[in-house]
Enzyme design. Sequence first.
Site, PDB file in Angstrom:
ATOM      1  N   THR A 332      -4.563  -1.301  19.048  1.00 30.35           N
ATOM      2  CA  THR A 332      -5.366  -0.332  18.537  1.00 30.35           C
ATOM      3  C   THR A 332      -6.102   0.415  19.341  1.00 30.35           C
ATOM      4  O   THR A 332      -6.572  -0.047  20.535  1.00 30.35           O
ATOM      5  CB  THR A 332      -6.725  -1.162  17.525  1.00 30.35           C
ATOM      6  N   ASP A 333      -6.388   1.931  19.403  1.00 24.45           N
ATOM      7  CA  ASP A 333      -7.205   2.547  20.148  1.00 24.45           C
ATOM      8  C   ASP A 333      -8.557   2.294  20.045  1.00 24.45           C
ATOM      9  O   ASP A 333      -8.949   1.878  18.973  1.00 24.45           O
ATOM     10  CB  ASP A 333      -6.820   4.081  19.754  1.00 24.45           C
ATOM     11  N   LYS A 334      -9.322   2.397  21.033  1.00 21.72           N
ATOM     12  CA  LYS A 334     -10.718   1.962  21.017  1.00 21.72           C
ATOM     13  C   LYS A 334     -11.693   3.278  20.290  1.00 21.72           C
ATOM     14  O   LYS A 334     -12.238   2.778  19.303  1.00 21.72           O
ATOM     15  CB  LYS A 334     -11.342   1.723  22.088  1.00 21.72           C
ATOM     16  N   THR A 337     -11.659   4.265  16.366  1.00 21.70           N
ATOM     17  CA  THR A 337     -10.970   3.352  15.560  1.00 21.70           C
ATOM     18  C   THR A 337     -11.862   1.791  15.735  1.00 21.70           C
ATOM     19  O   THR A 337     -12.191   1.527  14.400  1.00 21.70           O
ATOM     20  CB  THR A 337      -9.560   2.997  15.909  1.00 21.70           C
TER      21      THR A 337
END
Length: 880
Positions: A332-334, A337
């Site tokens: 997951t992108d930070k 998100t």
Amino acid sequence: MEENISIIKWHALTVEDALSKLHTDLQRGLSADEVSARQKIYSLNQVATNGGDSVIKRFFRQFHNALIYILLVAAILAFYLNQTVDASVILGVVMINAIFGFLQEGKAEKALSAIRNMLAPNAQVIRDGVKSIIPAAKLVPGDIVVINRGDKVPADLRLCKNRNLQAQESILTGESLPVEKNTMSVLEDVVMGERYPMLYSGTLITDGSGMGVVVATGDNTEMGKISEALAQVESVDTPLLRQMNSFGRWLTVLIIILALLVFLVGAFVWHDLSSKMFMAIVGLTVAAVPEGLPPVMTIILAIGVTRMAKNKAIVRRLPAVETMGAVTTICTDKTGTLTSNKLTVQSIVTSDYNCFLNCALPITNHVDLDSAIMGVSLCNDAKLYLHGNSYEAQGNPIDTALITLGLKLKFDANLWRQKFPRTDLIPYETEHKFMATLHHDHDGNSFVYIKGAPEIILKRCNSQQVDGKISPLDERYWQENIENFASKGQRLIAVAIKKVVGEKSVLNFSDVEDSLVLIGLFGLIDPPREEVILAIKECQQAGIKVKMITGDHALTAKAIANQIGITDSEVLTGDMIDLMSDADLDRVSLDINIYARTTPHHKLRLVQALQRRGEVVAMTGDGVNDAPALKQADIGVAMGEKGADIAKESAEMVLADDNFATIVNAIREGRTIYDNLKKSILFILPVSFAQAFAVIVAVLFGLTLPITPVQILWVNMITAITLCLALGFEKAEPDIMSRPPRDSKASLLSWHLMWRVFSVSLIMTAVIFGAFIFISLNGVDLEVARTVAVNVLVFGEILYLINCRNLKKSSINIRALFGSKPVLISIAIMIVLQLFFTYLPFMQSFFGTVTIGLNHWGYIIIAAFVAFGLVEGEKAVLRS
């Protein structure tokens, strides 16, 4: 320009060297002749796009399947034997499946055209010493471009002049805050987020102005390189598609062997080469191929799509529904998100007060805290707008976050601005890293507030405010807090005050060189979403690893990761990944959960490394930088509200609410759908195989076929589908989110389920032949016997549907028998259809059925219940 400019590290060159290599200057720019010559070399400033496969090619691709080839051969053979009705029905089934697949394949790839839409349409350029606005597509390397606040950068630029310029580069780097730009050269090997003298195509100027020289256009820009990487990434088949392809190949071989065996027995044992023998082979082929399986799977997946859409997860490609149930790792992108993509004050420190805002707002009526908030609210360029009964702030992220804190604490910043109007200011610029404002009250007293980087403010202070009074500066206390904030990944702002003797109307740098009184420190961070912590915990309980991959700094990434439950003592950065071979990255990819300062290439390599380790990878993201990895992943999940168009087009699933927690619901639904698909396959295969076994038994023992090929197609395409679809509405099992992810390489059917398919096939074959022979011995016509046999099979299916509701548990209970409305509805529909099949004249003419009496229905019901009881007996034996 003979040198290849695409390999030059422009950020490492001085302004003078960059202009020299491009043979241009800031005052005059390029001449018209030079622009024309360079356009021939570099072409237009556009990203190349690929139109994708044509509609015709996509349609004919639906026939590229071994089982479809077998059906086509069967249709040709039926035509050759003048069995036009059978052949037409077989071809009709093939066409229906092809149309179904074509319609459900999804939209054509639009990701590359989405990149084109992100580029700036126009640019302000200097040519022949004249400033003008031209289409950005006509820019060439060496053009001098003027850039201002609110502009989209039209090409990759090396900044030559700068006035407080900031660029929002999160779509490329993933870093949430705007980047402060300058003209100073940096080291060659710095990551993209630290190339301060560069501006990249498609990014947004959030503040300031400047002038730069074009160093890359079109496909040579960073945006163009992402487009090229995206075009080269091949979409990965989902686990279900891989399993179905393997199953299809296995079944094809089995059908060919069985058909050959039946032909050899008929030809050499019974010496029968008549059309009946060949039609028996056609019947075997049609029976063994589960024609109803593709549309059933498609419809059950579509049911999952509808369910997910209600929970804000929009599925763009059908197999993605099931893939969510197989996911073992979420990358997951930070920014945007896991976090809110909105800078917020997280911590406040004064000389005798320390507050962390994780749980609650700080207490008020504390004199030093009030002074600190007042200082950052007055020394602030954010605009206040009245919405209803409250104010909202708009401006750069830091000013907005600071003044929003005051508004939350019910401080009237607008009243302060009226009570202490601003007389003058020193605006924030990257060269001095602070902002100062001069204020006065209505009694003629003046004072200065200054806020900025703590290391700059602290060295200008010689005292601090303690309970409203001035005391000597405790430098060690402040340094400890600065280090503490920094270790949590927070961005720090210090605020100080200086009283001015007498009236003053002009603020100079010399006025804020020394003798400042330090009031407080503010720690800001892009905070995690509230629902993310629980969502990640649920993923971990379900055996799913969660990995954060971000372009942000390592400290910030680790701080956020620790807050949301991604615990890891080690952070792997982009420059570390660059030093690793693929084998090295494969070795560490499973163990490390936090990746910082990553580029699009790093994200792509990480997804590939995890896939090589056997992981089923979901990649979430919202920026352009996520697109190649989204496409490479087994399932790409894009953010719908803040996500770039290219991210959405590259992904299989889009979260309409940008909520990471929605992924948990999608995983639960994916697992449920897979369970239901398995039940459906377990239902359809015995029906197909029973008919195939019936044909084989008839040929081996020289008996008449109990069911004709066209009747077989009725069972496979109408009855099986109608009944099987009810299983798509089955609810999730209670332990659905406490199981580990299934093995994506495992067979679609376990040995236990394969035994179930085989045993049920034999049971159904026995009741079909038993009913057919029993009726035939009573001296009735062949058509009557076949009509009874077909109905025995269909009503056996109806009761077997009840069997399939529980794979292992007994189905002889109220819940299994009457607990599902879809099951009851499908049974009712099937009974009506079967009555039409048996009694309507045009159906009788087409399928070769005849009217049967009540006594025949008695035999049918008894045979169906016998099959039901035998299956339940088999389940009981296995349970014991």
